[in-house]
Design an enzyme around this catalytic site. Structure first.
Site, PDB file in Angstrom:
ATOM      1  N   LEU B  73      16.953  15.154   5.514  1.00  0.00           N
ATOM      2  CA  LEU B  73      16.121  13.840   5.302  1.00  0.00           C
ATOM      3  C   LEU B  73      15.862  13.657   3.934  1.00  0.00           C
ATOM      4  CD1 LEU B  73      13.056  12.860   7.228  1.00  0.00           C
ATOM      5  CD2 LEU B  73      14.402  11.669   5.761  1.00  0.00           C
ATOM      6  N   SER B  74      16.845  13.078   3.153  1.00  0.00           N
ATOM      7  CA  SER B  74      16.482  13.123   1.601  1.00  0.00           C
ATOM      8  C   SER B  74      17.651  12.184   1.143  1.00  0.00           C
ATOM      9  CB  SER B  74      16.825  14.543   1.239  1.00  0.00           C
ATOM     10  OG  SER B  74      16.964  14.209  -0.424  1.00  0.00           O
ATOM     11  N   GLU B  75      17.258  10.940   0.788  1.00  0.00           N
ATOM     12  CA  GLU B  75      18.001   9.906   0.266  1.00  0.00           C
ATOM     13  C   GLU B  75      18.443  10.158  -0.863  1.00  0.00           C
ATOM     14  OE1 GLU B  75      14.880   9.580   1.430  1.00  0.00           O
ATOM     15  OE2 GLU B  75      15.285   8.507   3.178  1.00  0.00           O
ATOM     16  N   PHE B  98      17.407   2.457   5.901  1.00  0.00           N
ATOM     17  CA  PHE B  98      16.850   1.171   5.721  1.00  0.00           C
ATOM     18  C   PHE B  98      16.891   0.896   4.375  1.00  0.00           C
ATOM     19  CE2 PHE B  98      15.255   2.072   9.719  1.00  0.00           C
ATOM     20  CZ  PHE B  98      15.164   0.746  10.385  1.00  0.00           C
ATOM     21  N   PRO B 104      13.699   6.755  -2.954  1.00  0.00           N
ATOM     22  CA  PRO B 104      13.924   7.813  -3.536  1.00  0.00           C
ATOM     23  C   PRO B 104      15.208   8.289  -4.147  1.00  0.00           C
ATOM     24  CG  PRO B 104      12.978   8.030  -1.471  1.00  0.00           C
ATOM     25  CD  PRO B 104      13.478   6.430  -1.641  1.00  0.00           C
ATOM     26  N   HIS B 144      10.557  -1.733   6.000  1.00  0.00           N
ATOM     27  CA  HIS B 144      11.725  -1.828   7.063  1.00  0.00           C
ATOM     28  C   HIS B 144      12.604  -3.291   6.851  1.00  0.00           C
ATOM     29  CE1 HIS B 144       9.836   1.782   8.614  1.00  0.00           C
ATOM     30  NE2 HIS B 144      11.224   2.050   9.156  1.00  0.00           N
TER      31      HIS B 144
HETATM   32  C1  TPP Z   1      11.538   7.676   2.346  1.00  0.00           C
HETATM   33  C2  TPP Z   1      11.900   7.501   3.986  1.00  0.00           C
HETATM   34  N1  TPP Z   1      13.056   7.698   4.440  1.00  0.00           N
HETATM   35  C3  TPP Z   1      13.341   7.501   5.757  1.00  0.00           C
HETATM   36  C4  TPP Z   1      12.243   7.077   6.608  1.00  0.00           C
HETATM   37  C5  TPP Z   1      12.773   6.742   8.187  1.00  0.00           C
HETATM   38  N2  TPP Z   1      12.061   7.880   8.903  1.00  0.00           N
HETATM   39  C6  TPP Z   1      11.001   7.454   9.339  1.00  0.00           C
HETATM   40  S1  TPP Z   1      10.193   8.833  10.375  1.00  0.00           S
HETATM   41  C7  TPP Z   1      11.460   9.697   9.693  1.00  0.00           C
HETATM   42  C8  TPP Z   1      11.721  11.072  10.476  1.00  0.00           C
HETATM   43  C9  TPP Z   1      10.501  11.999   9.830  1.00  0.00           C
HETATM   44  O1  TPP Z   1      10.447  13.355  10.523  1.00  0.00           O
HETATM   45  P1  TPP Z   1       9.377  14.385  10.224  1.00  0.00           P
HETATM   46  O2  TPP Z   1       9.228  14.204   8.698  1.00  0.00           O
HETATM   47  O3  TPP Z   1      10.141  15.676  10.961  1.00  0.00           O
HETATM   48  O4  TPP Z   1       8.092  13.806  10.855  1.00  0.00           O
HETATM   49  P2  TPP Z   1       8.040  13.510  12.666  1.00  0.00           P
HETATM   50  O5  TPP Z   1       8.324  12.095  12.773  1.00  0.00           O
HETATM   51  O6  TPP Z   1       8.866  14.449  13.451  1.00  0.00           O
HETATM   52  O7  TPP Z   1       6.523  13.611  12.860  1.00  0.00           O
HETATM   53  C10 TPP Z   1      12.559   8.813   9.136  1.00  0.00           C
HETATM   54  C11 TPP Z   1      13.905   9.504   8.844  1.00  0.00           C
HETATM   55  C12 TPP Z   1      11.128   6.902   6.084  1.00  0.00           C
HETATM   56  N3  TPP Z   1      10.174   6.335   6.705  1.00  0.00           N
HETATM   57  N4  TPP Z   1      10.723   7.035   4.751  1.00  0.00           N
END
Ligand code: TPP
Lengths: 379, 339
Positions: B73-75, B98, B104, B144
């Site tokens: 999860l890293s843009e 989105f 980032p 979003h």
């Molecule tokens: C910078 C950023 N990228 C993408 C998103 C979209 N997004 C929202 S929650 C999420 C997953 C987060 O996972 P985690 O940190 O493990 O937390 P959890 O939801 O499992 O509590 C993503 C990809 C976001 N909110 N912010």
């Protein structure tokens, strides 16, 4: 639908644990009075009832999106309980118990999901009177870690004894902001407690796809920040390690990183369907057997702290509070459209005045574009 | 109205399939991945889930996990590693979940993606297409609903492309992926599923340098793109003016010739976009027309846009977003003006 789903891996369980999966003790419990223990139980119950209600509101279209804490409650609750009034907490969307523990009003929590402008919420709801300093919740992930460390730096530079705690997800530990924050926390030895609520999933990505390191806790080594790894479904373990970390931070010992190992029982949020990507049932049963609330309830009952009568009283009280909160939120009127212009900058600019007027005209069914001189709207 | 057939002589339109915009994205990715083994799709949630909007559905099953890569999860990681792949002859197609989560990755975007071709004197090309859903109107959380295409347009060295129909999506996405330049490909998520049309099943590309004339007219030129095109179309049905609608398709570089030609003919111009007004793309369009077609103008140019505010909460997002009415008002205003 994809033929492929993720095979789940169970994280190593060599973590700190006090209360076993069956609610049995494996070590001494931290010192907490019976009414404090019941308080924690009440917050567990409140979280479940409130979030269930919010899910219903999502289904009926009253709120657009809801994320649940289900099955992970012990991590935010244990962490939050270790703080003192006047401390600071930076959180995201999966820490409802932490808010409830420190008396954030339920109506405020619901209203944060209704899509009203913040000004509308502030004016129309009785805001809770929490002794905790909450940051606003964060939608972009990872960002709060760096901010929380900055908050702790501010305290350190001013010789204040305040501690900052921040919650982040396992997925969020892949973002640059997490690493930047951890690095600063180590270099500046700040009074911060960084809690990773490792629920194994970031939407559809399992944690083994998030990192090749064996545990998330070990990431802290790289930054010279001491770390702990605890059973995130064990309220006592989380509380005890968080309390030690908070104490160390408060007495000048610097930051601590705590990985709380837990599991996301449900969907990421109400727009997600985990059947599409996770092969499920076995893991879910496994984690259900380790449910933080059941475990704690078993313990409380075996100690004679909780009985049917008290349990019923707690549930009745919570049902009433939730119903009240929902009523409050339902009685809010929509935001005035004009509100979108508030709190952009201090003072008012030409553009702001002009665009406000345009919007007003449009709402009145008049042409907003008839100003050809910039001097106003003479027709 | 210029159709796909008018613009691309060799598209075979015997075989078509009814699809919406997001399925057009999906179909194009399938075809392009099958066509060229150097193409790799990467991003989080794109594999078994098939993307939060299902744009990448089925790709993992068909092409495997070296071509369709679920990432951490890293843009910044996604865009930065895609840039590295592009430098080594691959054609990565990163997805950002989105538009509001692109920030980032801005460092990699500025430092590597946009600059590499120039800083190596043309030696190193960066053929990559960064896809992202953009825009409001879907009652989502903060960030979003972003429509900040100006940040990208203001950056030299990248193309910015935005479709508004399923068939256009297919042609423009294929062209973007095949382009030797880095492309920011904006997908108007509000209309991902709003309408379907028959789309040629064969592969085809559309020019990245040409605007699309949606409707010819003689009184006013209406410049727009993406999710706003539909509002432009319904607005003109109700006005007492013959409006020429131009869907820009390519926001950078702009098809300046078509824009100036149209305004020179009509003498009036309205710009419709959902982005904030100040330094939104409308500002540039207006400046261009002012510089090169002033003599033709019979009225000042008007911009029907979002306001200079943060995208508001969903109870008032409809008050922020331009719609048929706002477009119509702007057309009526320029029609009413007399020098
Ligand atoms: C910078 C950023 N990228 C993408 C998103 C979209 N997004 C929202 S929650 C999420 C997953 C987060 O996972 P985690 O940190 O493990 O937390 P959890 O939801 O499992 O509590 C993503 C990809 C976001 N909110 N912010």
């Amino acid at each position: 639908m994809s033929q492929e789903t993720w095979a789940e891996e169970r994280p190593p369980e060599d973590f700190y644990r006090i209360l076993g999966p069956e609610g049995e003790l494996q070590r001494d419990v931290p010192e907490l009075a019976d009414d404090e223990l019941l308080g924690l139980y009440r917050t567990f119950v409140a979280t479940r009832v409130l979030e269930e209600k919010m899910l219903n509101m999502q289904r009926s279209g009253e709120v657009s999106l809801v994320a649940q804490t289900l099955g992970e409650e012990a991590t935010p609750l244990g962490g939050a309980a270790a703080l003192q009034p006047d401390d600071w907490m930076f959180y995201t969307y999966r820490q409802t118990p932490a808010l409830l523990h420190w008396d954030q009003s339920m109506a405020e929590i619901i209203a944060s999901a209704t899509g009203h402008e913040p000004e509308t919420i502030a004016e129309q709801l009785e805001m809770g009177d929490s002794p905790m300093n909450f940051s606003p919740d964060y939608t972009p992930i990872g960002v709060n870690v760096t901010n929380a460390v900055g908050s702790a730096m501010a305290d350190a530079f001013n010789d204040r004894e305040t501690v900052t705690m921040v919650f982040t997800g396992d997925g969020s530990t892949s973002e640059g902001s997490f690493h930047d924050g951890m690095n600063f926390a180590g270099v500046f030895d700040v009074p911060a407690v960084i809690v990773c609520q490792n629920n194994q999933w970031a939407i559809s990505e399992p944690s083994q796809r998030q990192t090749a390191s064996e545990t998330i806790a070990q990431k802290a080594n790289a930054y010279g920040v001491p770390s702990e790894r605890v059973d995130g479904n064990d309220i006592f373990a989380v509380y005890e390690k968080a309390r030690e970390a908070v104490e160390r931070a408060r007495t000048g010992g610097g930051a601590t990183f705590i990985e709380c190992v837990t599991y996301r029982m449900g969907a990421h949020n109400t727009s997600d369907n985990p059947d599409r990507y996770r092969d499920d049932s076995e893991q879910r049963d496994y984690w259900k057997d380790r449910d933080p609330v059941d475990r704690f309830e078993t313990y409380l009952r075996s100690e004679g702290i909780l009985d049917d009568e008290t349990d019923k009283a707690i549930h009745d009280e919570i049902d009433e509070r939730v119903a009240d909160a929902v009523e409050q939120v339902r009685s809010m009127s929509n935001s005035e459209p004009d509100r979108m212009f508030d709190h952009i900058l201090h003072g008012e600019s030409w553009h702001q005045r002009h665009q406000r007027e345009e919007l007003q005209r449009e709402l009145n069914g008049k042409n907003p574009f008839i100003d050809f001189t910039g001097e106003g709207f003479d027709e | 109205m210029s159709s796909i057939q008018d613009r691309v002589a060799d598209v075979n339109t015997d075989n078509t399939e009814e699809m919406n915009l997001v399925s057009a994205v999906n179909r194009t990715l399938h075809q392009e991945l099958a066509r060229d083994s150097s193409i790799r799709v990467l991003g989080y949630d794109i594999g078994p889930l098939g993307g939060v909007y299902r744009a990448t559905e089925g790709l993992l099953d068909e092409f495997g996990n070296k071509r369709v890569i679920d990432t951490p999860l890293s843009e910044n990681g996604i865009v930065g590693t895609a840039a590295g792949m592009a430098m080594r002859g691959e054609r990565p197609v990163p997805e950002i979940e989105f538009m509001g989560f692109f920030y980032p990755a801005f460092g990699q975007f500025m430092y590597a993606v946009a600059k590499m071709y120039k800083r190596t004197g043309g030696e190193i090309e960066m053929p990559m297409t960064i896809r992202m859903p953009y825009g409001g109107g879907v009652k989502a959380l903060e960030y979003h609903q972003e429509s900040t295409e100006s940040y990208f347009v203001h950056t030299p060295g990248v193309r910015v492309v935005c479709p508004s129909t399923p068939s256009q999506t297919k042609g423009l996405l294929a062209a973007s992926i095949r382009s030797d330049d880095p492309v920011i490909f904006l997908e108007p998520k509000k209309i991902y599923r709003g309408m379907t049309e028959p789309v040629p099943t064969d592969e085809y590309t559309l020019s990245l340098n040409e605007a699309r004339i949606v409707r010819e007219g003689s009184d006013v030129t209406l410049l727009t793109w993406g999710a706003m095109v539909r509002h432009a179309k319904s607005a003109v049905a109700d006005v007492d003016a013959d409006v020429e609608i131009i869907d820009l398709c390519s926001l950078s570089p702009l098809d300046v010739e078509s824009i100036l030609e149209s305004v020179s003919k009509t003498g009036r111009c309205v710009i419709l976009h959902e982005a904030r007004r100040t330094l939104g793309l409308g500002a540039e369009l207006s400046a261009l027309i002012n510089e090169y077609a002033l003599d033709a103008l019979k009225a000042p140019i008007k911009r029907a846009t979002g306001y200079d505010v943060h995208f508001p909460g969903h109870d008032i997002e409809d008050d922020y977003l331009p719609d048929d009415d706002r477009a119509r008002y702007a057309i009526e205003a320029v029609m009413s003006y007399e020098f």
